[in-house]
Design a protein around this motif. Structure first.
Motif, mmCIF file in Angstrom:
data_model
loop_
_atom_site.group_PDB
_atom_site.id
_atom_site.type_symbol
_atom_site.label_atom_id
_atom_site.label_comp_id
_atom_site.label_asym_id
_atom_site.label_seq_id
_atom_site.Cartn_x
_atom_site.Cartn_y
_atom_site.Cartn_z
ATOM 1 N N UNK A 41 -5.935 12.360 27.318
ATOM 2 C CA UNK A 41 -7.025 11.660 26.841
ATOM 3 C C UNK A 41 -7.123 12.033 25.209
ATOM 4 N N UNK A 42 -7.213 10.968 24.507
ATOM 5 C CA UNK A 42 -7.290 11.214 23.030
ATOM 6 C C UNK A 42 -8.531 10.482 22.602
ATOM 7 N N UNK A 43 -9.430 10.882 21.748
ATOM 8 C CA UNK A 43 -10.751 10.323 21.147
ATOM 9 C C UNK A 43 -10.515 9.417 20.256
ATOM 10 N N UNK A 103 -20.538 14.278 19.481
ATOM 11 C CA UNK A 103 -20.790 15.649 19.809
ATOM 12 C C UNK A 103 -20.197 15.389 21.318
ATOM 13 N N UNK A 104 -20.096 14.423 22.027
ATOM 14 C CA UNK A 104 -19.679 14.610 23.233
ATOM 15 C C UNK A 104 -18.015 14.575 22.971
ATOM 16 N N UNK A 105 -17.606 14.040 22.179
ATOM 17 C CA UNK A 105 -15.989 13.864 21.966
ATOM 18 C C UNK A 105 -15.632 15.508 21.780
ATOM 19 N N UNK A 106 -16.488 15.990 20.866
ATOM 20 C CA UNK A 106 -16.255 17.338 20.374
ATOM 21 C C UNK A 106 -16.170 18.272 21.372
ATOM 22 N N UNK A 107 -17.107 18.006 22.429
ATOM 23 C CA UNK A 107 -17.258 18.812 23.536
ATOM 24 C C UNK A 107 -16.063 18.702 24.404
ATOM 25 N N UNK A 108 -15.733 17.246 24.718
ATOM 26 C CA UNK A 108 -14.488 17.087 25.458
ATOM 27 C C UNK A 108 -13.177 17.636 24.792
ATOM 28 N N UNK A 109 -13.051 17.424 23.558
ATOM 29 C CA UNK A 109 -11.703 18.144 23.012
ATOM 30 C C UNK A 109 -11.638 19.594 23.025
ATOM 31 N N UNK A 118 -10.724 21.954 34.092
ATOM 32 C CA UNK A 118 -12.093 21.463 33.936
ATOM 33 C C UNK A 118 -12.340 20.285 33.345
ATOM 34 N N UNK A 119 -11.187 19.638 32.523
ATOM 35 C CA UNK A 119 -11.629 18.485 31.508
ATOM 36 C C UNK A 119 -11.788 17.125 32.401
ATOM 37 N N UNK A 120 -11.045 16.883 33.509
ATOM 38 C CA UNK A 120 -11.154 15.602 34.007
ATOM 39 C C UNK A 120 -12.648 15.448 34.670
ATOM 40 N N UNK A 121 -13.138 16.720 35.302
ATOM 41 C CA UNK A 121 -14.458 16.489 35.682
ATOM 42 C C UNK A 121 -15.470 16.483 34.634
ATOM 43 N N UNK A 122 -15.179 17.164 33.585
ATOM 44 C CA UNK A 122 -16.061 17.021 32.494
ATOM 45 C C UNK A 122 -16.450 15.603 31.705
ATOM 46 N N UNK A 123 -14.996 15.017 31.519
ATOM 47 C CA UNK A 123 -14.979 13.719 31.224
ATOM 48 C C UNK A 123 -15.617 12.668 32.116
ATOM 49 N N UNK A 124 -15.530 12.702 33.242
ATOM 50 C CA UNK A 124 -16.021 11.932 34.173
ATOM 51 C C UNK A 124 -17.725 12.146 34.150
ATOM 52 N N UNK A 125 -18.192 13.292 34.068
ATOM 53 C CA UNK A 125 -19.449 13.732 34.182
ATOM 54 C C UNK A 125 -20.118 13.128 32.792
ATOM 55 N N UNK A 156 -21.256 28.033 25.817
ATOM 56 C CA UNK A 156 -20.127 27.979 25.065
ATOM 57 C C UNK A 156 -19.792 26.645 24.488
ATOM 58 N N UNK A 157 -20.340 25.543 25.158
ATOM 59 C CA UNK A 157 -20.409 24.186 24.727
ATOM 60 C C UNK A 157 -21.295 23.967 23.396
ATOM 61 N N UNK A 158 -22.386 24.429 23.597
ATOM 62 C CA UNK A 158 -23.229 24.622 22.253
ATOM 63 C C UNK A 158 -22.710 25.309 21.028
ATOM 64 N N UNK A 159 -21.939 26.352 21.247
ATOM 65 C CA UNK A 159 -21.146 26.833 20.204
ATOM 66 C C UNK A 159 -20.070 26.150 19.705
ATOM 67 N N UNK A 160 -19.194 25.421 20.437
ATOM 68 C CA UNK A 160 -18.367 24.469 20.063
ATOM 69 C C UNK A 160 -19.021 23.334 19.236
ATOM 70 N N UNK A 161 -20.024 23.030 19.608
ATOM 71 C CA UNK A 161 -20.767 21.892 18.775
ATOM 72 C C UNK A 161 -21.118 22.237 17.385
ATOM 73 N N UNK A 162 -21.226 23.654 17.155
ATOM 74 C CA UNK A 162 -21.533 24.076 15.868
ATOM 75 C C UNK A 162 -20.132 24.769 15.073
ATOM 76 N N UNK A 163 -18.908 24.528 15.578
ATOM 77 C CA UNK A 163 -17.865 24.948 15.084
ATOM 78 C C UNK A 163 -17.283 23.729 14.407
ATOM 79 N N UNK A 164 -17.317 24.093 12.924
ATOM 80 C CA UNK A 164 -17.059 23.198 11.850
ATOM 81 C C UNK A 164 -15.547 22.987 11.868
ATOM 82 N N UNK A 165 -14.540 23.793 12.480
ATOM 83 C CA UNK A 165 -13.329 23.556 12.376
ATOM 84 C C UNK A 165 -13.084 22.670 13.342
#
Length: 214
Positions: A41-43, A103-109, A118-125, A156-165
């Motif tokens: 997958x690519x965003x 933000x969904x794409x950031x979380x997915x990435x 776990x990515x395929x299940x998260x993507x589908x969700x 962990x996902x919430x922290x990823x959403x706040x990650x500027x990098x």
């Protein structure tokens, strides 16, 4: 853009109805194969032309999509829902207002990089949360809940959403998609060949397997 024999690249955006439908077609094709087909997958950002410097969507920007355009989209979605047995998919008018998929794409990435199993299940969700349940996938609470539903840590996902990098990385990937010639989604790529749109499983088979798939 070159892929191995058992891998296909899919460029998509969660707010695109044809990406959801294209995923249904892809899964139908994968189920018909004797061997597994990995999905890379690519965003892609459908709203890139309307995004301001702060990353927020400016809905006042004219993107050329008028009422006639959206009526054609509705007609095409309705046809494909029947074709791919996706009749439980919500209509465009039933979605939450002004959903932003960034933000969904950031979380997915993040999940793709840190928890690839776990990515395929998260993507589908994420897809199902928006297109079946009508949830706002731009909401951090929703994304954390979806993560926990597939055995990931919501905090962990919430922290990823706040990650500027990570936020910078997603924008870089949006730019790379355009540099590779991707102008719309879904786009499927295999061995330097591409198919754009929610194409039927038979066309995906020809893309991956060549004319012998007919």
């Amino acid at each position: 853009m070159s892929e191995t024999a058992d891998r296909i690249t899919m460029y998509s955006d969660y707010v695109c109805p044809f990406c959801y439908l294209g995923r249904q077609s892809l899964e139908e094709y994968r189920a018909s194969r004797e061997t597994d087909l990995a999905v890379d997958w690519h965003p892609f950002d459908l709203r890139s032309q309307k995004r301001g410097p702060d990353g927020e969507i400016d809905h006042s920007v004219d993107d050329g999509k008028d009422d006639d355009y959206f009526e054609q989209v509705r007609e095409n979605v309705a046809r494909l829902k029947e074709q791919y047995d996706a009749t439980d998919m919500l209509d465009l008018d039933d979605l939450p207002d002004e959903v932003d998929s960034l933000d969904a794409q950031i979380a997915s990435l993040y999940v793709k990089a840190e928890h690839p199993d776990r990515w395929a299940d998260f993507d589908e969700a994420i897809f199902e949360a928006l297109w079946i349940e009508g949830r706002d996938i731009g909401d951090a609470d929703v994304l954390a809940d979806l993560a926990e539903a597939v055995d990931l840590d919501g905090a962990e996902i919430r922290r990823a959403l706040d990650d500027e990098d990570l936020r910078e990385r997603i924008h870089e990937q949006f730019g790379e998609a355009h540099q590779r010639g991707v102008t719309g989604v879904p786009t499927f790529v295999h061995d330097q060949h591409a198919a754009r749109g929610a194409v039927p499983p038979e066309q995906l088979a020809r893309l991956v397997e060549g004319p012998s798939a007919d």
